[in-house]
Design a protein around this motif. Structure first.
Motif, PDB file in Angstrom:
ATOM      1  N   ALA A  73      12.147  -1.256 -13.146  1.00 55.19           N
ATOM      2  CA  ALA A  73      13.363  -1.091 -12.799  1.00 55.19           C
ATOM      3  C   ALA A  73      14.520  -0.488 -12.825  1.00 55.19           C
ATOM      4  O   ALA A  73      15.340  -0.029 -12.118  1.00 55.19           O
ATOM      5  N   ALA A  74      14.618   0.015 -14.361  1.00 61.33           N
ATOM      6  CA  ALA A  74      15.528   0.563 -14.993  1.00 61.33           C
ATOM      7  C   ALA A  74      15.179   1.894 -14.882  1.00 61.33           C
ATOM      8  O   ALA A  74      16.603   2.589 -14.059  1.00 61.33           O
ATOM      9  N   GLN A  75      14.487   2.239 -14.432  1.00 59.22           N
ATOM     10  CA  GLN A  75      13.901   3.783 -14.343  1.00 59.22           C
ATOM     11  C   GLN A  75      14.081   4.070 -13.556  1.00 59.22           C
ATOM     12  O   GLN A  75      14.033   4.486 -13.324  1.00 59.22           O
ATOM     13  N   VAL A  76      13.862   3.519 -12.301  1.00 53.86           N
ATOM     14  CA  VAL A  76      13.772   3.663 -10.711  1.00 53.86           C
ATOM     15  C   VAL A  76      15.393   3.553 -10.391  1.00 53.86           C
ATOM     16  O   VAL A  76      15.926   3.909  -9.452  1.00 53.86           O
ATOM     17  N   ALA A  77      16.252   2.667 -10.896  1.00 52.74           N
ATOM     18  CA  ALA A  77      18.167   2.808 -10.622  1.00 52.74           C
ATOM     19  C   ALA A  77      18.480   3.787 -11.327  1.00 52.74           C
ATOM     20  O   ALA A  77      19.181   4.416 -10.742  1.00 52.74           O
ATOM     21  N   ALA A  78      17.878   4.330 -13.000  1.00 50.37           N
ATOM     22  CA  ALA A  78      18.604   5.404 -13.502  1.00 50.37           C
ATOM     23  C   ALA A  78      18.065   7.211 -12.350  1.00 50.37           C
ATOM     24  O   ALA A  78      19.253   7.690 -12.491  1.00 50.37           O
ATOM     25  N   ALA A  79      16.863   6.505 -11.744  1.00 55.32           N
ATOM     26  CA  ALA A  79      16.598   7.881 -11.533  1.00 55.32           C
ATOM     27  C   ALA A  79      17.651   7.799  -9.611  1.00 55.32           C
ATOM     28  O   ALA A  79      17.849   9.268  -9.788  1.00 55.32           O
ATOM     29  N   VAL A  80      17.058   6.522  -9.202  1.00 60.45           N
ATOM     30  CA  VAL A  80      18.460   6.575  -7.704  1.00 60.45           C
ATOM     31  C   VAL A  80      19.928   7.612  -8.197  1.00 60.45           C
ATOM     32  O   VAL A  80      20.506   8.155  -7.261  1.00 60.45           O
ATOM     33  N   ALA A  81      20.593   6.467  -9.073  1.00 70.16           N
ATOM     34  CA  ALA A  81      22.319   7.151  -9.626  1.00 70.16           C
ATOM     35  C   ALA A  81      22.114   8.959 -10.335  1.00 70.16           C
ATOM     36  O   ALA A  81      23.234   9.243  -9.717  1.00 70.16           O
ATOM     37  N   VAL A  82      21.230   9.466 -10.659  1.00 68.17           N
ATOM     38  CA  VAL A  82      20.993  10.339 -10.593  1.00 68.17           C
ATOM     39  C   VAL A  82      21.035  11.718  -9.815  1.00 68.17           C
ATOM     40  O   VAL A  82      21.782  12.739  -9.836  1.00 68.17           O
ATOM     41  N   LEU A  83      19.565  10.917  -9.353  1.00 69.45           N
ATOM     42  CA  LEU A  83      19.326  12.307  -8.247  1.00 69.45           C
ATOM     43  C   LEU A  83      19.108  11.791  -6.468  1.00 69.45           C
ATOM     44  O   LEU A  83      18.332  12.467  -6.173  1.00 69.45           O
ATOM     45  N   GLY A  84      19.797  10.528  -6.385  1.00 63.28           N
ATOM     46  CA  GLY A  84      20.024  10.193  -5.287  1.00 63.28           C
ATOM     47  C   GLY A  84      20.098  10.874  -3.882  1.00 63.28           C
ATOM     48  O   GLY A  84      19.653  10.952  -3.384  1.00 63.28           O
ATOM     49  N   PRO A 112       9.643 -14.160   3.030  1.00 67.71           N
ATOM     50  CA  PRO A 112      10.605 -14.010   1.339  1.00 67.71           C
ATOM     51  C   PRO A 112      10.323 -13.613   0.511  1.00 67.71           C
ATOM     52  O   PRO A 112       8.681 -13.251   0.369  1.00 67.71           O
ATOM     53  N   LEU A 113      10.708 -12.367  -0.673  1.00 67.72           N
ATOM     54  CA  LEU A 113      10.453 -11.991  -1.613  1.00 67.72           C
ATOM     55  C   LEU A 113      10.881 -13.068  -3.137  1.00 67.72           C
ATOM     56  O   LEU A 113      11.519 -13.558  -3.182  1.00 67.72           O
ATOM     57  N   HIS A 114      10.275 -12.405  -4.453  1.00 72.49           N
ATOM     58  CA  HIS A 114      10.747 -12.632  -5.504  1.00 72.49           C
ATOM     59  C   HIS A 114      12.727 -12.577  -5.431  1.00 72.49           C
ATOM     60  O   HIS A 114      12.652 -11.426  -5.348  1.00 72.49           O
ATOM     61  N   ALA A 115      13.123 -12.966  -7.147  1.00 73.33           N
ATOM     62  CA  ALA A 115      13.924 -12.859  -7.374  1.00 73.33           C
ATOM     63  C   ALA A 115      13.961 -11.692  -8.130  1.00 73.33           C
ATOM     64  O   ALA A 115      12.634 -11.559  -9.074  1.00 73.33           O
ATOM     65  N   PRO A 116      14.773 -10.461  -7.946  1.00 72.29           N
ATOM     66  CA  PRO A 116      15.193  -9.578  -8.554  1.00 72.29           C
ATOM     67  C   PRO A 116      14.897  -9.341 -10.052  1.00 72.29           C
ATOM     68  O   PRO A 116      15.293 -10.584 -10.429  1.00 72.29           O
ATOM     69  N   ALA A 117      14.234  -8.740 -10.635  1.00 71.37           N
ATOM     70  CA  ALA A 117      14.323  -8.649 -12.515  1.00 71.37           C
ATOM     71  C   ALA A 117      15.636  -8.784 -12.692  1.00 71.37           C
ATOM     72  O   ALA A 117      16.334  -7.630 -12.075  1.00 71.37           O
ATOM     73  N   GLN A 118      16.575  -8.718 -14.108  1.00 65.32           N
ATOM     74  CA  GLN A 118      17.733  -8.808 -13.951  1.00 65.32           C
ATOM     75  C   GLN A 118      17.222  -8.785 -15.589  1.00 65.32           C
ATOM     76  O   GLN A 118      16.161  -8.275 -16.396  1.00 65.32           O
ATOM     77  N   PRO A 119      18.258  -6.954 -15.958  1.00 64.17           N
ATOM     78  CA  PRO A 119      18.559  -6.720 -17.398  1.00 64.17           C
ATOM     79  C   PRO A 119      18.159  -8.072 -18.736  1.00 64.17           C
ATOM     80  O   PRO A 119      18.415  -9.142 -18.605  1.00 64.17           O
ATOM     81  N   GLY A 120      17.070  -7.700 -19.220  1.00 63.53           N
ATOM     82  CA  GLY A 120      16.417  -8.732 -20.615  1.00 63.53           C
ATOM     83  C   GLY A 120      15.361  -9.856 -20.059  1.00 63.53           C
ATOM     84  O   GLY A 120      15.536 -10.211 -20.554  1.00 63.53           O
ATOM     85  N   ASP A 121      15.118  -9.314 -19.312  1.00 60.08           N
ATOM     86  CA  ASP A 121      14.434 -10.727 -18.770  1.00 60.08           C
ATOM     87  C   ASP A 121      13.189 -10.263 -18.773  1.00 60.08           C
ATOM     88  O   ASP A 121      13.266  -9.120 -19.575  1.00 60.08           O
ATOM     89  N   GLU A 122      12.182 -11.077 -19.305  1.00 58.04           N
ATOM     90  CA  GLU A 122      10.739 -11.019 -19.534  1.00 58.04           C
ATOM     91  C   GLU A 122      10.211 -10.111 -18.244  1.00 58.04           C
ATOM     92  O   GLU A 122      10.575 -10.592 -17.579  1.00 58.04           O
ATOM     93  N   TYR A 123       9.285  -9.153 -18.910  1.00 56.07           N
ATOM     94  CA  TYR A 123       8.425  -8.345 -18.038  1.00 56.07           C
ATOM     95  C   TYR A 123       7.435  -8.855 -17.209  1.00 56.07           C
ATOM     96  O   TYR A 123       6.958 -10.003 -17.401  1.00 56.07           O
ATOM     97  N   GLU A 124       8.257  -8.774 -15.453  1.00 50.54           N
ATOM     98  CA  GLU A 124       6.985  -9.823 -14.153  1.00 50.54           C
ATOM     99  C   GLU A 124       6.969  -8.189 -13.417  1.00 50.54           C
ATOM    100  O   GLU A 124       8.191  -8.224 -13.109  1.00 50.54           O
ATOM    101  N   LYS A 129       9.606  -4.655  -9.178  1.00 51.17           N
ATOM    102  CA  LYS A 129       9.471  -4.119  -8.628  1.00 51.17           C
ATOM    103  C   LYS A 129      10.349  -4.549  -6.814  1.00 51.17           C
ATOM    104  O   LYS A 129      11.269  -3.866  -6.158  1.00 51.17           O
ATOM    105  N   VAL A 130      10.740  -5.625  -6.638  1.00 54.41           N
ATOM    106  CA  VAL A 130      12.132  -5.908  -6.169  1.00 54.41           C
ATOM    107  C   VAL A 130      13.493  -5.118  -6.200  1.00 54.41           C
ATOM    108  O   VAL A 130      14.371  -4.726  -5.615  1.00 54.41           O
ATOM    109  N   ALA A 131      13.434  -5.391  -8.325  1.00 49.42           N
ATOM    110  CA  ALA A 131      14.462  -4.985  -8.299  1.00 49.42           C
ATOM    111  C   ALA A 131      14.589  -3.283  -8.383  1.00 49.42           C
ATOM    112  O   ALA A 131      15.628  -2.450  -7.455  1.00 49.42           O
TER     113      ALA A 131
END
Length: 321
Positions: A73-84, A112-124, A129-131
């Motif tokens: 999710a961090a990779q996706v968020a960074a890509a959106v921030a730079v290239l969106g 319904p979806l799972h709760a989105p991952a938060q920074p520092g969460d164990e990888y699930e 994908k939700v985040a």
């Protein structure tokens, strides 16, 4: 000419998407770490997406279409921030694993979806994908979120579907251990159908990209027939498999595609929007035939990421009697 940036583009699915875009006449650039070559005709930018400067080489221009499949999710968020702001269209390939309801068969994109991952969460995987989806939603009507189920076909590195081709092929006239299929179903999508959809659809929003629902017994029978298996299919119920240490769905010492009775809705979702958005689905037997040929070519006795070894299977069959 359409300028396409694929974040990835060298893997099993993303490479096929890149090749399909090239067939369409697009100019394709892939951004990846470089462990594998990009498809012939596509350019490759080497970058580690965990590096804050990963997008420096591609952020100074506009892109008609950006495609991302990352499960970080961090990779996706960074890509959106730079290239969106530089993307006319953005497609994110997510997963059916985002859904939190494993019981309702045929649920659609509003489930319904799972709760989105938060920074520092164990990888699930599902939470990541939700985040990632949440980050892409910021692009509004320019964004398409594709949620595939089980992707199958030639070259599949997961071995989840190919296991059954290999199991029936290697047994020849011997027995094969199969799970109880009563009340169970399966949905798969051929990797080439999914690639075609991502490369050609103009849909936006969220789309479940998955094939039609087939009874699990029908799927296994189709594979068995295509493999010309002449032995017995020995059925074991859920409790027996669990008691004997057999895992479900994927991974080592598993029976892929098998799901416990309380997970009948997992990966069995509505696909009407996929069809309405122009998605095509080849017949199941065509995909099975391609997987049979692929398994024969790659070797039915090779090490696998999913399923039982033949030795493990024979021990279980002996216990089954």
């Amino acid at each position: 000419m359409t300028d396409v940036l694929i974040l990835g583009g060298t893997g099993w699915l993303s490479g096929r998407i890149a090749r399909r875009m090239l067939v369409n006449g697009a100019t394709v650039m892939c951004l990846a770490r470089g462990g594998r070559p990009s498809p012939e005709g596509a350019s490759l930018v080497l970058a580690d997406r965990d590096d804050p400067a990963a997008y420096d080489a591609v952020s100074g221009r506009d892109w008609d279409h950006v495609i991302d499949i990352s499960s970080n999710a961090a990779q996706v968020a960074a890509a959106v921030a730079v290239l969106g702001d530089r993307a006319g269209r953005w497609t994110y390939v997510s997963s059916m694993s985002v859904y939190s309801d494993d019981a309702t068969v045929g649920a659609d994109e509003t489930a319904p979806l799972h709760a989105p991952a938060q920074p520092g969460d164990e990888y699930e995987y599902g939470a990541q994908k939700v985040a990632a989806e949440d980050a892409v939603r910021a692009l509004g009507e320019r964004a398409l979120i594709v949620r595939p189920g089980l992707i199958v076909g030639e070259g599949d590195p997961s071995d989840r579907f190919g296991y059954w081709a290999a199991a029936f092929l290697r047994a020849v006239d011997g027995p094969v251990l199969v799970p109880s299929a009563e009340g169970r179903s399966a949905q798969v999508i051929d990797v080439d159908d999914l690639s075609e959809f991502v490369a050609t659809t103009r849909a936006t929003g969220v789309v479940n990209a998955i094939g039609d629902r087939h009874p699990l017994a029908e799927v296994l029978a189709t594979v068995r027939q295509s493999a010309s298996h002449g032995g017995d299919a020995v059925t074991a119920d859920d409790d027996w498999l669990v008691e004997n240490g057999v895992e479900y769905w994927a991974g080592e010492r598993s029976l892929p595609l098998w799901l416990p009775a309380d997970m009948t809705g997992f990966m069995t979702r509505a696909n009407a929007r996929y069809r309405d958005a122009g998605g095509s689905l080849r017949p199941l037997d065509e995909t099975v035939a391609a997987v049979i040929a692929d398994e024969q070519g790659r070797g039915i006795d090779r090490d696998r990421r999913a399923g039982l070894t033949r030795a493990e299977e024979l021990v279980l069959l002996q216990r089954r009697g």
